[in-house]
Design a protein around this motif. Sequence first.
Motif, PDB file in Angstrom:
ATOM      1  N   LEU A 250      -8.550  16.133  63.771  1.00  0.00           N
ATOM      2  CA  LEU A 250      -9.064  16.205  62.412  1.00  0.00           C
ATOM      3  C   LEU A 250      -9.131  17.624  61.886  1.00  0.00           C
ATOM      4  O   LEU A 250      -9.002  17.853  60.683  1.00  0.00           O
ATOM      5  CB  LEU A 250     -10.451  15.568  62.323  1.00  0.00           C
ATOM      6  CG  LEU A 250     -10.497  14.085  61.937  1.00  0.00           C
ATOM      7  CD1 LEU A 250      -9.725  13.249  62.948  1.00  0.00           C
ATOM      8  CD2 LEU A 250     -11.929  13.596  61.834  1.00  0.00           C
TER       9      LEU A 250
ATOM     10  N   CYS B 173      -5.502  14.369  56.853  1.00  0.00           N
ATOM     11  CA  CYS B 173      -5.664  12.963  57.211  1.00  0.00           C
ATOM     12  C   CYS B 173      -5.184  12.037  56.108  1.00  0.00           C
ATOM     13  O   CYS B 173      -5.001  10.837  56.337  1.00  0.00           O
ATOM     14  CB  CYS B 173      -7.127  12.675  57.559  1.00  0.00           C
ATOM     15  SG  CYS B 173      -7.565  13.175  59.242  1.00  0.00           S
TER      16      CYS B 173
ATOM     17  N   CYS C 291      -5.207   9.761  62.389  1.00  0.00           N
ATOM     18  CA  CYS C 291      -6.627  10.056  62.177  1.00  0.00           C
ATOM     19  C   CYS C 291      -7.483   8.807  62.338  1.00  0.00           C
ATOM     20  O   CYS C 291      -8.578   8.866  62.910  1.00  0.00           O
ATOM     21  CB  CYS C 291      -6.830  10.661  60.795  1.00  0.00           C
ATOM     22  SG  CYS C 291      -6.143  12.328  60.611  1.00  0.00           S
TER      23      CYS C 291
ATOM     24  N   TYR D 103      -9.841   9.458  57.390  1.00  0.00           N
ATOM     25  CA  TYR D 103     -10.440   9.548  58.722  1.00  0.00           C
ATOM     26  C   TYR D 103     -11.623   8.611  58.923  1.00  0.00           C
ATOM     27  O   TYR D 103     -12.267   8.641  59.983  1.00  0.00           O
ATOM     28  CB  TYR D 103     -10.867  10.984  59.038  1.00  0.00           C
ATOM     29  CG  TYR D 103     -11.760  11.608  57.998  1.00  0.00           C
ATOM     30  CD1 TYR D 103     -13.137  11.552  58.124  1.00  0.00           C
ATOM     31  CD2 TYR D 103     -11.221  12.271  56.887  1.00  0.00           C
ATOM     32  CE1 TYR D 103     -13.959  12.123  57.182  1.00  0.00           C
ATOM     33  CE2 TYR D 103     -12.047  12.846  55.945  1.00  0.00           C
ATOM     34  CZ  TYR D 103     -13.401  12.773  56.093  1.00  0.00           C
ATOM     35  OH  TYR D 103     -14.215  13.338  55.155  1.00  0.00           O
TER      36      TYR D 103
END
Length: 311
Positions: free
Chosen positions: A99, A108, A115, A186
Amino acid sequence: GFVYRNCTSEGWSDPYPRPDIACGYNVNDTTNEARRSYFMTLKTMYTIGYCTSLVTLTIALVVLVSFRKLHCTRNYIHMHLFTSFILRASSNFIKDAVLFSSEDTNYCGTYTAGCKLTMVFFQYCIMSNYSWLLVEGLYLHTLLVISFFSERKFFWQFIALGWGAPTVFVAAWATARQLHENVGGYWAFGFVVWVFFSHPSFCFFQINFILFVNILRILMRKLSSPEGQSSDFNQYKRLAKSTLLLIPLFGVHYIIFAFFPEDASSGTMEIQLFFELALGSFQGFVVAVLYCFLNGEVQLEVQRKWRQWHL
């Protein structure tokens, strides 16, 4: 804040306003720089904590696996608990590497699959760690409440709870997030996160705390009864010691902070993050020390092997 894009004849326009402006971030505000410094310090602390925990837990796991005389249901559960802490530390490093490996804030958004898989693995490792903490409490409670029981049968049920329950919750969370709240690359926040992750984890802590109180009650009753003066007295003392060692594992601070609002502008979030990240990262180290390195049975077995090697 909100960030917008317009659908034009030439395609989507660039996002506006800039994320820092939409979120109310002022580059000239020294408070933001102070908070950034605090979070960087926090990241350094939990990185050191997880590294320390990872090393000590690996050593402790190798020790318990290597000596056959240490193989029993109690230590098997400890091994699974060590493994859950190792996975939690490893998943944290993987999350940070994936990340935050790029300076691109939309990283992401471009590589969403990687992710999302990282966050699924990260959430599973955290929840499995919580569930094995619950298993530790359940096992000790079972020893005190049930006089005779099949440890093998209960052990497989504990395995199903420790590794199976997180699988169900995380799979449901990932499915619901993909179908109903697929916002952000994410999957870190949102209502679905609370329903399928935060709420079950909080329930684990509540059950553990209730078990802890009941264990203390049962131990006090047994120690004050005539049977507490019998040959089982030392066994009850060891159980009492084990119970006291479980206190830092019950996540009392999670229960306390659950009643505080998640207000980023207040100092509560910084305090909560300090307990969860900085101190929580050393939890695996504490577990390895208490359940392995300070364990009398482990020490005797290691000393016995050491004497054999030097004869």
